[in-house]
Design a protein around this motif. Structure first.
Motif, PDB file in Angstrom:
ATOM      1  N   ILE A 135       5.660   5.644   0.326  1.00  0.00           N
ATOM      2  CA  ILE A 135       4.763   5.247  -0.682  1.00  0.00           C
ATOM      3  C   ILE A 135       5.262   3.646  -0.789  1.00  0.00           C
ATOM      4  CG2 ILE A 135       4.609   4.967  -3.181  1.00  0.00           C
ATOM      5  CD1 ILE A 135       5.377   8.115  -3.241  1.00  0.00           C
ATOM      6  N   THR A 136       3.993   2.827  -0.786  1.00  0.00           N
ATOM      7  CA  THR A 136       4.348   1.276  -0.560  1.00  0.00           C
ATOM      8  C   THR A 136       3.335   0.891  -1.698  1.00  0.00           C
ATOM      9  OG1 THR A 136       2.646   1.037   1.087  1.00  0.00           O
ATOM     10  CG2 THR A 136       5.076   1.309   1.806  1.00  0.00           C
ATOM     11  N   THR A 137       3.324  -0.045  -2.343  1.00  0.00           N
ATOM     12  CA  THR A 137       2.649  -1.265  -2.915  1.00  0.00           C
ATOM     13  C   THR A 137       2.311  -2.372  -2.376  1.00  0.00           C
ATOM     14  OG1 THR A 137       4.200  -2.072  -4.165  1.00  0.00           O
ATOM     15  CG2 THR A 137       3.322  -0.114  -5.246  1.00  0.00           C
ATOM     16  N   ASP A 186      -6.712 -10.007  -4.226  1.00  0.00           N
ATOM     17  CA  ASP A 186      -6.583  -9.904  -5.493  1.00  0.00           C
ATOM     18  C   ASP A 186      -6.628  -8.438  -5.998  1.00  0.00           C
ATOM     19  OD1 ASP A 186      -6.481 -12.714  -5.900  1.00  0.00           O
ATOM     20  OD2 ASP A 186      -8.442 -13.001  -5.913  1.00  0.00           O
ATOM     21  N   LYS A 187      -6.278  -7.513  -5.160  1.00  0.00           N
ATOM     22  CA  LYS A 187      -6.269  -6.021  -5.668  1.00  0.00           C
ATOM     23  C   LYS A 187      -4.765  -5.688  -5.268  1.00  0.00           C
ATOM     24  CE  LYS A 187     -11.009  -5.053  -4.973  1.00  0.00           C
ATOM     25  NZ  LYS A 187     -11.877  -3.886  -4.352  1.00  0.00           N
ATOM     26  N   ASN A 188      -4.483  -4.718  -6.374  1.00  0.00           N
ATOM     27  CA  ASN A 188      -2.918  -3.867  -6.389  1.00  0.00           C
ATOM     28  C   ASN A 188      -3.545  -2.675  -5.455  1.00  0.00           C
ATOM     29  OD1 ASN A 188      -1.462  -5.700  -7.790  1.00  0.00           O
ATOM     30  ND2 ASN A 188      -2.232  -4.949  -9.574  1.00  0.00           N
ATOM     31  N   ILE A 189      -2.872  -2.622  -4.693  1.00  0.00           N
ATOM     32  CA  ILE A 189      -3.019  -1.102  -3.881  1.00  0.00           C
ATOM     33  C   ILE A 189      -1.644  -0.401  -3.917  1.00  0.00           C
ATOM     34  CG2 ILE A 189      -3.367  -0.109  -1.549  1.00  0.00           C
ATOM     35  CD1 ILE A 189      -4.843  -3.097  -0.932  1.00  0.00           C
ATOM     36  N   LEU A 207      -5.953   3.517  -5.006  1.00  0.00           N
ATOM     37  CA  LEU A 207      -5.210   4.337  -4.496  1.00  0.00           C
ATOM     38  C   LEU A 207      -5.866   4.618  -2.968  1.00  0.00           C
ATOM     39  CD1 LEU A 207      -3.092   6.769  -4.186  1.00  0.00           C
ATOM     40  CD2 LEU A 207      -4.852   8.367  -5.306  1.00  0.00           C
ATOM     41  N   GLU A 208      -4.756   4.322  -1.954  1.00  0.00           N
ATOM     42  CA  GLU A 208      -4.995   4.616  -0.760  1.00  0.00           C
ATOM     43  C   GLU A 208      -4.407   5.511  -0.096  1.00  0.00           C
ATOM     44  OE1 GLU A 208      -4.790   1.240   1.867  1.00  0.00           O
ATOM     45  OE2 GLU A 208      -6.298   0.075   0.774  1.00  0.00           O
TER      46      GLU A 208
END
Length: 142
Positions: free
Chosen positions: A21-23, A28-31, A70-71
């Protein structure tokens, strides 16, 4: 139970394994990225199924402040190895490992246990303990 454990249970209930799990922040988008593996290969249908399963979990326990995307995907054929379980699952694959002295070892990962890994390089077998690994990844020769 923390968020990662909840996601892991949901993923495993669908016959997949949680890889990482990573962020990230891109354009300009949080993933919020969830990488999964499936025996025989990860399909788009399986990724969609996992996404539908974990989305309600994330609605209850938001992983990031504000809006995020969410990916759910496979970690890929060339992927970073961060945890012991990543190394253990990659035995038999080609790896590139850099130690803290910035030496680079490239070759086949022939073993991985709780303490160390062994890479078969063109110069012979190289043994590295996890605490001496700065960065590692699998690679594919095209």
């Amino acid at each position: 139970m923390n968020l990662e454990e909840s996601i892991k249970l949901a993923v495993e209930s669908l016959g997949a394994r949680l890889y990482d799990i990573t962020t990230a922040r891109e354009h300009d988008k949080n993933i919020f990225r969830v990488s999964i593996t499936v025996e025989g290969g990860t399909s788009l249908d399986k990724c969609a199924e996992v996404s539908r399963m974990i989305s309600p979990i994330l609605d209850l326990d938001e992983p990031m402040s504000g809006e995020y995307v969410l990916e759910v995907s496979s970690p890929g054929i060339e992927r970073k190895l961060k945890k012991k379980k990543h190394f253990m699952a990659s035995v038999g694959e080609k790896v590139k490992v850099k130690n803290f002295a910035t030496d680079v070892f490239k070759g086949e990962l022939i073993s991985a246990d709780e303490e160390k890994i062994v890479i078969k390089t063109e110069f012979g077998n190289e043994e590295l303990t996890y605490d001496n690994i700065l960065a590692a990844a699998t690679y594919f020769e095209w």
